[in-house]
Design an enzyme around this catalytic site. Structure first.
Site, PDB file in Angstrom:
ATOM      1  N   SER A   1       1.284   3.926  -1.575  1.00  0.00           N
ATOM      2  CA  SER A   1       1.495   2.536  -1.154  1.00  0.00           C
ATOM      3  C   SER A   1       2.744   2.303  -0.318  1.00  0.00           C
ATOM      4  O   SER A   1       2.967   1.177   0.140  1.00  0.00           O
ATOM      5  CB  SER A   1       1.522   1.612  -2.378  1.00  0.00           C
ATOM      6  OG  SER A   1       0.210   1.443  -2.861  1.00  0.00           O
TER       7      SER A   1
ATOM      8  N   TYR B   1      -0.593  -8.155  -7.204  1.00  0.00           N
ATOM      9  CA  TYR B   1      -0.668  -7.000  -6.297  1.00  0.00           C
ATOM     10  C   TYR B   1      -2.124  -6.593  -6.099  1.00  0.00           C
ATOM     11  O   TYR B   1      -2.851  -6.364  -7.063  1.00  0.00           O
ATOM     12  CB  TYR B   1       0.130  -5.856  -6.895  1.00  0.00           C
ATOM     13  CG  TYR B   1       0.386  -4.683  -5.987  1.00  0.00           C
ATOM     14  CD1 TYR B   1       1.548  -4.622  -5.226  1.00  0.00           C
ATOM     15  CD2 TYR B   1      -0.508  -3.624  -5.910  1.00  0.00           C
ATOM     16  CE1 TYR B   1       1.815  -3.525  -4.408  1.00  0.00           C
ATOM     17  CE2 TYR B   1      -0.256  -2.532  -5.094  1.00  0.00           C
ATOM     18  CZ  TYR B   1       0.900  -2.484  -4.344  1.00  0.00           C
ATOM     19  OH  TYR B   1       1.150  -1.409  -3.530  1.00  0.00           O
ATOM     20  N   SER B   2      -2.549  -6.487  -4.844  1.00  0.00           N
ATOM     21  CA  SER B   2      -3.941  -6.159  -4.554  1.00  0.00           C
ATOM     22  C   SER B   2      -4.037  -5.255  -3.337  1.00  0.00           C
ATOM     23  O   SER B   2      -3.602  -5.615  -2.244  1.00  0.00           O
ATOM     24  CB  SER B   2      -4.749  -7.441  -4.295  1.00  0.00           C
ATOM     25  OG  SER B   2      -6.069  -7.128  -3.873  1.00  0.00           O
ATOM     26  N   ASN B   3      -4.615  -4.085  -3.519  1.00  0.00           N
ATOM     27  CA  ASN B   3      -4.816  -3.178  -2.393  1.00  0.00           C
ATOM     28  C   ASN B   3      -5.754  -3.758  -1.342  1.00  0.00           C
ATOM     29  O   ASN B   3      -5.671  -3.390  -0.170  1.00  0.00           O
ATOM     30  CB  ASN B   3      -5.343  -1.836  -2.899  1.00  0.00           C
ATOM     31  CG  ASN B   3      -4.263  -1.008  -3.577  1.00  0.00           C
ATOM     32  OD1 ASN B   3      -3.194  -0.778  -3.018  1.00  0.00           O
ATOM     33  ND2 ASN B   3      -4.525  -0.590  -4.799  1.00  0.00           N
TER      34      ASN B   3
END
Length: 317
Positions: free
Chosen positions: A20, A134-136
């Site tokens: 990330s 939090y999100s990909n």
């Protein structure tokens, strides 16, 4: 050890998957485009997506009144306040590509649209702008925004705008290539039932713009040093990158703060992908940085991590 069979130690210039930390690069490119007025951070993201992808995002008035859809802005993607479900939180997807099914599915190619569809089979975490999560999926979409706005892939733009100017010779976007560039060691993952597998070779398209980057420790220090010193962004955009108002102090735009017991605040990002964990953190002026990593995705000892940072950055009594 870079290789448990031979006992070779990890070398600073070994290439590894940075996970990330990719988001820091994607956020930098997006903010450069905003500074160039090629997009506005408060634009609805659907105005900067291919029509087919925009059509996947439900809008107000659709059957699910909670659906974020076309109310999501570019800013909310950057700050993880879009509300969109992270496709990596899908249990079946996680088990297949990061859990027990990893060895069988590690070389499969994933298209961004398909990953977005996986995310949208789940209800959103919250309405757009309501809270931080939090999100990909957010950064997957930002990669698509960069292509739509520039006409080039996020990898091409990142190389032109960040990697080449900073001479990050060990940093690359592999796309669907499974192997790591040389030199590199091995990477190890736990696939279930406490079994360890060699995860060195894998197709990183399951991470895409949210986590496919390959780098080295010296390159990461150079990248974050340049970023924090203002080499890559004008001052207003760099201030935005460190503005954590929308997340109540947890995340800015591709950077997050780490507050130490000596009341110093560091800025950086971490990254995790099968077989690799890394974190880079630095002082606000970018003059003092540390990057460290392990070639495993086993949980890192939080106390040891904090002790390392305290020893490195807190003045000695």
């Amino acid at each position: 050890m870079a290789d448990v069979r031979t006992g070779r130690p990890i070398r600073p210039t070994d290439r590894f998957r940075a996970g990330s930390i990719t988001k820091t690069v994607i956020a930098t490119v997006t903010l450069q485009l905003a500074a160039e007025r090629k997009l506005n951070l408060d634009d609805p993201v659907t105005t900067h997506l291919p029509a087919a992808t925009a059509a996947l995002l439900p809008c107000p008035g659709d059957s699910d009144s909670r659906a974020p859809g076309c109310r999501i802005t570019v800013r909310q993607l950057l700050t993880h306040t879009s509300g969109l479900f992270s496709y990596t939180d899908d249990r079946a997807f996680f088990r297949r590509f990061f859990g027990p099914g990893f060895t069988a599915h590690r070389f499969e190619t994933h298209k961004p649209d398909a990953l977005v569809r996986t995310a949208l089979t789940h209800p959103p975490y919250a309405a757009p702008g309501e809270r931080y999560r939090y999100s990909n999926t957010d950064y997957l979409l930002l990669g698509m925004v960069i292509r739509q706005v520039t006409g080039h892939s996020y990898a091409t733009e990142a190389h032109r705008r960040v990697i080449a100017p900073l001479r990050l010779t060990g940093t690359s976007f592999p796309g669907t290539r499974a192997g790591l560039p040389s030199p590199h060691g091995r990477a190890y993952t736990t696939t279930g039932n406490s079994r360890t597998a060699d995860a060195t070779d894998l197709n990183p398209s399951s991470a895409g713009a949210a986590g496919e980057l390959v780098s080295t420790l010296p390159d990461l220090n150079r990248l974050f040093g340049a970023l924090l010193r203002g080499t890559l962004l004008p001052a207003p955009e760099l201030r935005l990158m460190r503005d954590t108002t929308d997340s109540y102090g947890r995340y800015g735009m591709g950077l997050f703060p780490v507050r130490l017991p000596c009341h110093r605040t560091l800025w950086g990002h971490n990254g995790e992908i099968s077989g690799s964990y890394v974190q880079t953190l630095g002082t606000t002026d970018g003059r003092h940085l540390v990057s460290y990593r392990v070639n495993s995705d086993a949980p890192v000892d939080a106390a040891a991590e904090r002790a390392l940072l305290t020893a490195e950055f807190c003045p000695k009594a």
